[in-house]
Design a protein around this motif. Sequence first.
Motif, PDB file in Angstrom:
ATOM      1  N   MET A 245       0.905  -1.189   0.122  1.00 35.97           N
ATOM      2  CA  MET A 245      -0.096  -0.004  -0.147  1.00 35.97           C
ATOM      3  C   MET A 245       0.891   1.291   0.049  1.00 35.97           C
ATOM      4  SD  MET A 245      -3.354  -0.989   2.493  1.00 35.97           S
ATOM      5  CE  MET A 245      -4.168   0.528   2.014  1.00 35.97           C
ATOM      6  N   ILE A 246       1.915   1.250   0.714  1.00 37.22           N
ATOM      7  CA  ILE A 246       2.616   2.529   0.968  1.00 37.22           C
ATOM      8  C   ILE A 246       3.835   2.453   0.031  1.00 37.22           C
ATOM      9  CG2 ILE A 246       2.018   2.671   3.368  1.00 37.22           C
ATOM     10  CD1 ILE A 246       4.958   2.295   4.019  1.00 37.22           C
ATOM     11  N   GLU A 247       4.367   1.399  -0.473  1.00 36.61           N
ATOM     12  CA  GLU A 247       5.407   1.188  -1.684  1.00 36.61           C
ATOM     13  C   GLU A 247       6.658   2.004  -1.310  1.00 36.61           C
ATOM     14  OE1 GLU A 247       2.788   2.724  -4.946  1.00 36.61           O
ATOM     15  OE2 GLU A 247       2.562   0.934  -5.666  1.00 36.61           O
ATOM     16  N   PRO A 248       7.254   1.349  -0.379  1.00 32.74           N
ATOM     17  CA  PRO A 248       8.686   2.151  -0.057  1.00 32.74           C
ATOM     18  C   PRO A 248       9.861   1.798  -1.068  1.00 32.74           C
ATOM     19  CG  PRO A 248       8.285  -0.150   1.134  1.00 32.74           C
ATOM     20  CD  PRO A 248       7.115   0.131   0.292  1.00 32.74           C
ATOM     21  N   TYR A 249       9.655   2.337  -1.939  1.00 33.13           N
ATOM     22  CA  TYR A 249      10.535   2.053  -3.241  1.00 33.13           C
ATOM     23  C   TYR A 249      12.175   2.661  -2.959  1.00 33.13           C
ATOM     24  CZ  TYR A 249       7.075   0.386  -6.100  1.00 33.13           C
ATOM     25  OH  TYR A 249       6.141  -0.411  -7.093  1.00 33.13           O
TER      26      TYR A 249
ATOM     27  N   LEU B 158      11.926  -4.723   1.806  1.00 34.10           N
ATOM     28  CA  LEU B 158      13.139  -4.672   0.829  1.00 34.10           C
ATOM     29  C   LEU B 158      12.711  -5.792  -0.224  1.00 34.10           C
ATOM     30  CD1 LEU B 158      16.352  -4.181   2.999  1.00 34.10           C
ATOM     31  CD2 LEU B 158      15.228  -2.646   1.695  1.00 34.10           C
ATOM     32  N   LYS B 159      12.230  -6.763   0.264  1.00 36.01           N
ATOM     33  CA  LYS B 159      11.726  -7.827  -0.712  1.00 36.01           C
ATOM     34  C   LYS B 159      10.521  -7.238  -1.651  1.00 36.01           C
ATOM     35  CE  LYS B 159      12.169 -12.181   1.621  1.00 36.01           C
ATOM     36  NZ  LYS B 159      11.585 -13.312   2.346  1.00 36.01           N
ATOM     37  N   PHE B 160       9.902  -6.515  -1.227  1.00 34.51           N
ATOM     38  CA  PHE B 160       8.807  -5.646  -2.183  1.00 34.51           C
ATOM     39  C   PHE B 160       9.570  -4.825  -3.255  1.00 34.51           C
ATOM     40  CE2 PHE B 160       6.759  -1.761  -3.051  1.00 34.51           C
ATOM     41  CZ  PHE B 160       5.641  -2.029  -3.496  1.00 34.51           C
TER      42      PHE B 160
ATOM     43  N   ASN C  20      11.098  -7.041  -5.797  1.00 30.91           N
ATOM     44  CA  ASN C  20      10.171  -7.892  -6.582  1.00 30.91           C
ATOM     45  C   ASN C  20       9.574  -6.955  -7.458  1.00 30.91           C
ATOM     46  OD1 ASN C  20      10.641 -10.359  -5.104  1.00 30.91           O
ATOM     47  ND2 ASN C  20       9.046  -9.883  -3.758  1.00 30.91           N
ATOM     48  N   HIS C  21       9.801  -5.397  -7.384  1.00 26.15           N
ATOM     49  CA  HIS C  21       9.269  -4.522  -8.397  1.00 26.15           C
ATOM     50  C   HIS C  21      10.317  -3.877  -9.008  1.00 26.15           C
ATOM     51  CE1 HIS C  21       5.879  -5.345  -5.808  1.00 26.15           C
ATOM     52  NE2 HIS C  21       4.954  -4.843  -6.643  1.00 26.15           N
ATOM     53  N   ALA C  22      11.503  -4.461  -9.405  1.00 26.48           N
ATOM     54  CA  ALA C  22      12.600  -4.155 -10.047  1.00 26.48           C
ATOM     55  C   ALA C  22      13.393  -2.838  -9.604  1.00 26.48           C
ATOM     56  CB  ALA C  22      12.275  -3.773 -11.589  1.00 26.48           C
ATOM     57  N   GLY C  23      13.100  -2.830  -8.162  1.00 22.83           N
ATOM     58  CA  GLY C  23      13.809  -1.584  -7.549  1.00 22.83           C
ATOM     59  C   GLY C  23      15.257  -1.904  -7.166  1.00 22.83           C
ATOM     60  N   ASN C  24      16.206  -1.291  -6.384  1.00 22.75           N
ATOM     61  CA  ASN C  24      17.259  -1.380  -5.985  1.00 22.75           C
ATOM     62  C   ASN C  24      17.290  -1.135  -4.582  1.00 22.75           C
ATOM     63  OD1 ASN C  24      19.984  -1.648  -5.353  1.00 22.75           O
ATOM     64  ND2 ASN C  24      20.487  -0.564  -7.297  1.00 22.75           N
ATOM     65  N   SER C  25      17.698  -2.441  -3.781  1.00 23.30           N
ATOM     66  CA  SER C  25      17.633  -2.120  -2.194  1.00 23.30           C
ATOM     67  C   SER C  25      18.723  -1.337  -2.022  1.00 23.30           C
ATOM     68  CB  SER C  25      17.821  -3.522  -1.586  1.00 23.30           C
ATOM     69  OG  SER C  25      19.153  -4.315  -2.159  1.00 23.30           O
TER      70      SER C  25
ATOM     71  N   THR D 109       5.044   8.970   4.123  1.00 19.94           N
ATOM     72  CA  THR D 109       3.922   8.059   4.289  1.00 19.94           C
ATOM     73  C   THR D 109       4.195   7.095   5.296  1.00 19.94           C
ATOM     74  OG1 THR D 109       3.473   8.490   2.140  1.00 19.94           O
ATOM     75  CG2 THR D 109       2.334   6.585   2.990  1.00 19.94           C
ATOM     76  N   ALA D 110       3.244   6.701   6.176  1.00 20.25           N
ATOM     77  CA  ALA D 110       3.186   5.709   7.230  1.00 20.25           C
ATOM     78  C   ALA D 110       1.907   4.679   7.109  1.00 20.25           C
ATOM     79  CB  ALA D 110       3.438   6.424   8.499  1.00 20.25           C
ATOM     80  N   GLY D 111       2.373   3.411   7.399  1.00 21.14           N
ATOM     81  CA  GLY D 111       1.455   2.572   7.670  1.00 21.14           C
ATOM     82  C   GLY D 111       1.737   1.691   8.736  1.00 21.14           C
ATOM     83  N   PHE D 112       0.622   1.704   9.553  1.00 24.33           N
ATOM     84  CA  PHE D 112       0.898   1.071  11.039  1.00 24.33           C
ATOM     85  C   PHE D 112      -0.470   0.474  11.678  1.00 24.33           C
ATOM     86  CE2 PHE D 112       0.236   5.654  11.536  1.00 24.33           C
ATOM     87  CZ  PHE D 112      -1.118   5.721  12.604  1.00 24.33           C
ATOM     88  N   LEU D 113      -0.401  -0.512  12.489  1.00 23.99           N
ATOM     89  CA  LEU D 113      -1.379  -1.330  13.033  1.00 23.99           C
ATOM     90  C   LEU D 113      -1.634  -0.601  14.598  1.00 23.99           C
ATOM     91  CD1 LEU D 113       0.090  -4.618  11.950  1.00 23.99           C
ATOM     92  CD2 LEU D 113      -1.906  -3.439  10.908  1.00 23.99           C
TER      93      LEU D 113
END
Length: 521
Positions: A188-192, A211-213, A216-221, A324-328
């Motif tokens: 949802m927040i897409e931390p590229y 970092l796996k996200f 998996n989306h052709a980004g660079n860790s 942007t933040a995503g938290f529970l």
Amino acid sequence: MAKAKKQVGFEDALWGACDKLRGTVEPAEYKHVVLSLIFLKFINDKFDARREELISEGKEKYLDKQPFYTMKNVFFVPEESRWSFIIQNAKQNDIALKIDTALNTIEKQNPSLKGALPDNYYSRLGIDVSKLAALLDEINNIQTNEDKENDIMGRVYEYFLTKFALQEGKGKGEFYTPKSVVNLIAEMIEPYKGKIYDPCCGSGGMFVQSLKFVENHAGNSKDVSVYGQEGTTTTYKLAKMNLAIRGIPCDLGEKAANTFTNDLHKDLRADYIMANPPFNQKAWRAENELVNDARWHGYSVPPTSNANYGWILHIVSKLSTNGTAGFLLANGALSGEGQELEIRRQLIENNLVEAIVILPRNLFYTTDISVTLWILNKNKKSRTVEQNKKIKNYRNREEEVLFMDLRQMGSPFEKKYIELTQEDRDKVTQVFHTWQQVGANKKYKNIPEFCYSATKREIAEKGYNLVPSRYIEFVNRDETQDYDSAMKALQSELTELLKQEEMSKKELLGVFKDLGYEIKL
């Protein structure tokens, strides 16, 4: 496919061997015994592979020179810490002392591991030598030299973290957030690119999945830097080991520390924040403590009775200009009164709240109640406002909040739990990103029983209550008249809350009121 099946079988066999430790050590210590040994095996395999590489290059004279290992991001392992030495002495009466020495020496030789490994841990536990030897034999079967991407070791570590969280259950699995939930936040927040921060990082799962996200989306860790903090020493060590196994550089501070009273990253402004704070944390500060803290600047001071809004404002204070933040959080944070209501009003009026997502029950190992995913965006205006204004019937998302209800989603997992499948998450993220990108001619529509985009005015008219059922239209599910189902859910939630002493009587009454029931206790 055959290889994957074999690996799963191996993981189960290893778990079976570890399970034999029960009765020898306390369950709370169980995971630390196993994961530290897995970590020791892992870094030894990488060290051995690098030694072979140096020999093949004709550089035998550098075999014991630490810089020739660290230059390849490999930890240097002294002789007394080598796995071969541990296995040779596995059945000796002093094997626990030898393991402690091995871990202590490695930490001293590798500054980046400072604070990561247990100190004189195995000697203190007094584990039966035969059981410890059997465990070492099983771990010895893990071969990682051909594991170029750390997949095998990463999978073993993830498998064990999940197993331990399941075994420990309610009130004890705080070190681990289920992977499907972490994946939903990342998707949802897409931390590229930029700085990622978790103020209560547990064993580091938020970082691993984010970092796996990216990958998996052709980004660079390498475009992502990781910052975190953890208050429990043993969990802090788990996080450092978990990240080291995957080669993820991180700044978790020099030690475990309370985020509220000893913020280790005071000057940090993060581009992305992902967090799963303790639910309804009581007595998180003294009555006169942190009253003038800079993190509350511009807002009311969070109440001492519950840390939920302390966590929210801490997160807000750490966001960069476009962060942007995503938290529970527990659902009670959606409708609390007093100081909580005032803070919630301020957050909405400041256009920080972007989405409120109710998650299904039984997703978490620590509680069976439904919880909420909050998405905050420091700069909702960044959604190409000028372009959006050219669109007919344009609605300014800066002035709206997207509410989503996922309680009918999820598939069975580990008998009594459920998980959000990739299909579930795709449905959620597609709606969320379509809603965000209205300026790119994307068409968003409110969907009964699933989602609703509420204006700031609508939210104000409802007293700044953020319970999604106050906004989402229900057609096939009657949220107020399905009495038997609702009361069963309420009874379960009430029993759990009372058991954990997480809420005051007033707050408990508020939970009933939010769901349409006037109850007297």
